[in-house]
Design a protein around this motif. Structure first.
Motif, PDB file in Angstrom:
ATOM      1  N   GLY A 124       0.772  -1.231   0.000  1.00 17.16           N
ATOM      2  CA  GLY A 124       0.000   0.000   0.000  1.00 17.16           C
ATOM      3  C   GLY A 124       0.803   1.280   0.000  1.00 17.16           C
ATOM      4  O   GLY A 124       0.232   2.373   0.045  1.00 17.16           O
ATOM      5  N   SER A 125       2.117   1.191  -0.060  1.00 19.47           N
ATOM      6  CA  SER A 125       2.970   2.373   0.067  1.00 19.47           C
ATOM      7  C   SER A 125       3.289   3.016  -1.274  1.00 19.47           C
ATOM      8  O   SER A 125       3.084   2.431  -2.344  1.00 19.47           O
ATOM      9  N   LEU A 126       3.839   4.239  -1.176  1.00 25.07           N
ATOM     10  CA  LEU A 126       4.212   5.034  -2.337  1.00 25.07           C
ATOM     11  C   LEU A 126       5.705   5.326  -2.302  1.00 25.07           C
ATOM     12  O   LEU A 126       6.301   5.471  -1.234  1.00 25.07           O
ATOM     13  N   ALA A 127       6.299   5.433  -3.489  1.00 24.24           N
ATOM     14  CA  ALA A 127       7.699   5.855  -3.603  1.00 24.24           C
ATOM     15  C   ALA A 127       7.853   6.598  -4.917  1.00 24.24           C
ATOM     16  O   ALA A 127       7.353   6.156  -5.956  1.00 24.24           O
ATOM     17  N   ALA A 128       8.538   7.755  -4.873  1.00 23.69           N
ATOM     18  CA  ALA A 128       8.732   8.566  -6.078  1.00 23.69           C
ATOM     19  C   ALA A 128      10.209   8.628  -6.420  1.00 23.69           C
ATOM     20  O   ALA A 128      11.065   8.608  -5.532  1.00 23.69           O
ATOM     21  N   PHE A 129      10.511   8.731  -7.727  1.00 21.80           N
ATOM     22  CA  PHE A 129      11.886   8.699  -8.208  1.00 21.80           C
ATOM     23  C   PHE A 129      12.114   9.799  -9.251  1.00 21.80           C
ATOM     24  O   PHE A 129      11.380   9.878 -10.242  1.00 21.80           O
ATOM     25  N   SER A 130      13.111  10.645  -8.989  1.00 19.97           N
ATOM     26  CA  SER A 130      13.482  11.694  -9.944  1.00 19.97           C
ATOM     27  C   SER A 130      14.253  11.060 -11.094  1.00 19.97           C
ATOM     28  O   SER A 130      15.219  10.328 -10.863  1.00 19.97           O
ATOM     29  N   VAL A 131      13.839  11.352 -12.315  1.00 19.69           N
ATOM     30  CA  VAL A 131      14.489  10.737 -13.470  1.00 19.69           C
ATOM     31  C   VAL A 131      15.430  11.692 -14.192  1.00 19.69           C
ATOM     32  O   VAL A 131      16.163  11.268 -15.093  1.00 19.69           O
ATOM     33  N   ASP A 132      15.416  12.988 -13.814  1.00 22.07           N
ATOM     34  CA  ASP A 132      16.337  13.928 -14.457  1.00 22.07           C
ATOM     35  C   ASP A 132      17.246  14.613 -13.440  1.00 22.07           C
ATOM     36  O   ASP A 132      17.715  15.731 -13.658  1.00 22.07           O
ATOM     37  N   ALA A 133      17.501  13.937 -12.321  1.00 20.40           N
ATOM     38  CA  ALA A 133      18.375  14.504 -11.292  1.00 20.40           C
ATOM     39  C   ALA A 133      19.781  14.720 -11.856  1.00 20.40           C
ATOM     40  O   ALA A 133      20.303  13.866 -12.579  1.00 20.40           O
TER      41      ALA A 133
END
Length: 594
Positions: free
Chosen positions: A379-388
């Motif tokens: 049920g959790s969320l995780a976000a990832f920057s793709v242009d860091a």
């Protein structure tokens, strides 16, 4: 000895057979009769092995840096004990030549961990007589390889300074680690062939778990023996998420991998082999090869096929399943906290291993791998920057008409592999795109990186709604200029916002009490305004919120180019479209003509 030494050893080294001869006997060489001397003034100790290598034992190598051949007959080698004497037999050392002598044979002496190597003139009977000493070198601990003179790093007298070599070079030119200690923590051992395949012998394959290319200059591979070292050549790089393999049982530093052995990777400069970046230990040869079940991660297992410099293959082992993980929110216009990003949600009742799973856009060549060890709870969320910026040349932005796609870690061709989930859009969202409570893909009311999507808050535009819209870099009217556009229906303050080009020292701050009207344009004549700068043919424009650090923090918006536009660069639709060279002409302070 103050004569200048040539920076590279001449390729005149003799075949060295000292290890095969009785103590004190070496192979005589034919020398030009017109240029032989008994003067040892140009002869120096060049390399020392004190820890008994498997082929030659303990040995001392001499180098003649002069222009005349030198007769070494009767010259004496010793350690730090005046009672230890090795008398050189009938040997002539050519100009520019190298000769190594094994000193721990019958009647000889071994070299210790804290010891010396000394060279004396022929006929010396009292080794305490320093007037007879030609050259010497002292050390306090065994070298991990050997000690040698580095002629590319001379001292004040032009003599090569002593350093730990990259590997033993008995009777040939010294080799030293290339490059300084570098961060290669993203590099992992990925596959090992220890039983000699027909094409490549014994080999070790590396995998880059990061998206950016990594220099491997001077990094070292070894087995379980510290004396076995393969130094990766200067100029070697490994591409982001790429593979590279090295044969270990060929060349001057060759060593085979045994049935019960190790493969170890060390950073450049770690000549003591003190800290392995990665390693694998096995107790028997694999039927085919040993390989990781997930590139650069997972567990080690026997492969079903040898895949030199390619993805590992297994018949019964695959990457973790990530079914039930969905794309939950996407930021494609780049906020100034995280840039462009993709948020995932685990819709299952169990934690899921996301390590090395792939996020991509609509370009199969764009790959972002989720870091190894990333687990997403139920049920959790995780976000990832793709242009860091930290992703280097592996970063990619999300476009105006684009997609976000999620693949398992073992996907090798994104054009063929089936995506676990994907979402597409035809224009940038005013805020972000996200899944609502019914699972529908729609525009959100607020960006919620790594948190539950928001479809109820009042939308309050701020400076993040202001974007770069058109750029003139090649002498427009009156010169170079930058146009901003307010995509919202409210006036927005630009107080203290900053513009920069590709040079972090070039920063123009927009004056206080500056606003941009709803749906309006604001133009800065950047090369004529006080504190401004000119734009080049290969350059960029970056737009920052007030108080941000240029070059360190994320920009609100940015655009890069490699050549001047025919007229200007502009968005295909004000504020939201992709960038194009506007062949239709400039449209300074107005809607773009493209």
């Amino acid at each position: 000895m103050t004569q200048t030494v040539a920076r590279s050893l001449r390729a005149l080294a003799l075949p060295v057979l000292a290890a095969c001869l009785p103590l004190g006997v070496a192979v005589a060489t034919v020398s030009p009769a017109w240029a032989t001397t008994t003067d040892l003034a140009t002869v120096v100790i060049n390399e020392v092995e004190s820890n008994n290598d498997a082929t030659h034992g303990d040995w001392i190598e001499l180098y003649n840096y002069g222009d005349e051949d030198v007769d070494l007959t009767g010259a004496i080698l010793s350690d730090n004990s005046n009672s230890h004497i090795y008398t050189i037999g009938s040997v002539t050392l050519p100009a520019g030549g190298l000769q190594a002598f094994t000193v721990d044979g019958a009647g000889g002496f071994g070299l210790g961990s804290a010891d010396s190597a000394r060279l004396f003139q022929a006929g010396t009977t009292d080794l305490s007589d320093v007037t007879k000493l030609v050259d010497s070198y002292d050390w306090t601990v065994h070298a991990s390889t050997t000690y040698g003179r580095d002629w590319d790093d001379p001292d004040a007298n032009g003599m090569g300074q002593w350093a730990t070599t990259a590997y033993s070079t008995f009777g040939s030119a010294n080799v030293f680690p290339t490059g300084a200690a570098a961060d290669i923590s993203a590099i992992k051992i990925n596959e090992v062939e220890s039983n000699g395949d027909l094409a490549h012998g014994d080999w070790i394959e590396l995998y880059n778990t990061s998206s950016g290319s990594v220099s491997l200059d001077g990094a070292m591979l070894s087995d379980s023996e510290d004396t076995h070292v393969l130094v990766i050549p200067s100029g070697t790089t490994i591409a982001g998420y790429g593979y590279i393999a090295f044969q270990t049982d060929t060349g001057a530093s060759s060593f085979g991998l045994g049935s019960s052995d190790q493969a170890r990777l060390f950073a450049a400069g770690d000549t003591g082999l003190t800290t392995a970046i990665d390693s694998l230990t096995w107790t028997n040869h694999a039927t085919i090869t040993w390989g990781r079940t997930v590139p650069g991660a997972g567990t080690w297992a026997q492969t079903s096929a040898s895949t030199f410099e390619a993805a590992n293959q297994f018949t019964s082992i695959s990457a973790p399943t990530i079914t039930g993980v969905v794309i939950n929110e996407v930021e494609s216009t780049g906020d100034d906290m995280h840039g462009d990003w993709v948020e995932l949600k685990n819709t299952t009742a169990n934690a899921i291993d996301l390590g090395q799973a792939i996020i991509s856009d609509n370009n199969d060549g764009h790959v972002f791998r989720i870091p190894s060890g990333t687990s997403l709870a139920a049920g959790s969320l995780a976000a990832f920057s793709v242009d860091a910026p930290s992703l280097g040349d592996g970063a990619f932005g999300l476009g105006d008409a684009d997609s976000a796609r999620l693949f398992r870690a073992d996907a090798t061709d994104l054009g063929v592999a089936t995506a676990v989930d994907s979402q597409s859009w035809t224009t940038h969202a005013p805020v972000t795109y996200g899944r609502d409570g019914s699972g529908n893909w729609t525009t959100t009311h607020a960006s919620t990186y790594g948190a539950a999507n928001d479809f109820t808050s009042t939308i309050t535009p701020d400076i993040s709604w202001v974007v770069l819209n058109e750029i003139e870099s090649s002498g427009g009217t009156p010169g170079d200029w930058i146009e901003l556009y307010n995509t919202s229906n409210q006036a927005i303050s630009l107080d203290g916002a900053q513009l920069s080009d590709s040079d972090n020292t070039h920063v123009y701050t927009i004056p206080a009490n500056t606003t941009i009207a709803a749906g309006g344009y604001y133009v800065v004549d950047i090369d004529s305004v006080t504190g401004g700068f000119g734009l080049g043919g290969d350059d960029a424009v970056r737009f920052y919120r007030a108080g941000k650090t240029v070059g360190t923090d994320y920009a609100l918006d940015h655009h890069e180019w490699t050549v001047h536009a025919t007229t200007s660069y502009g968005r295909t639709s004000s504020g939201l479209g992709d960038w194009v060279d506007q062949s239709c002409g400039t449209s300074k302070g107005a809607a773009n003509c493209s």
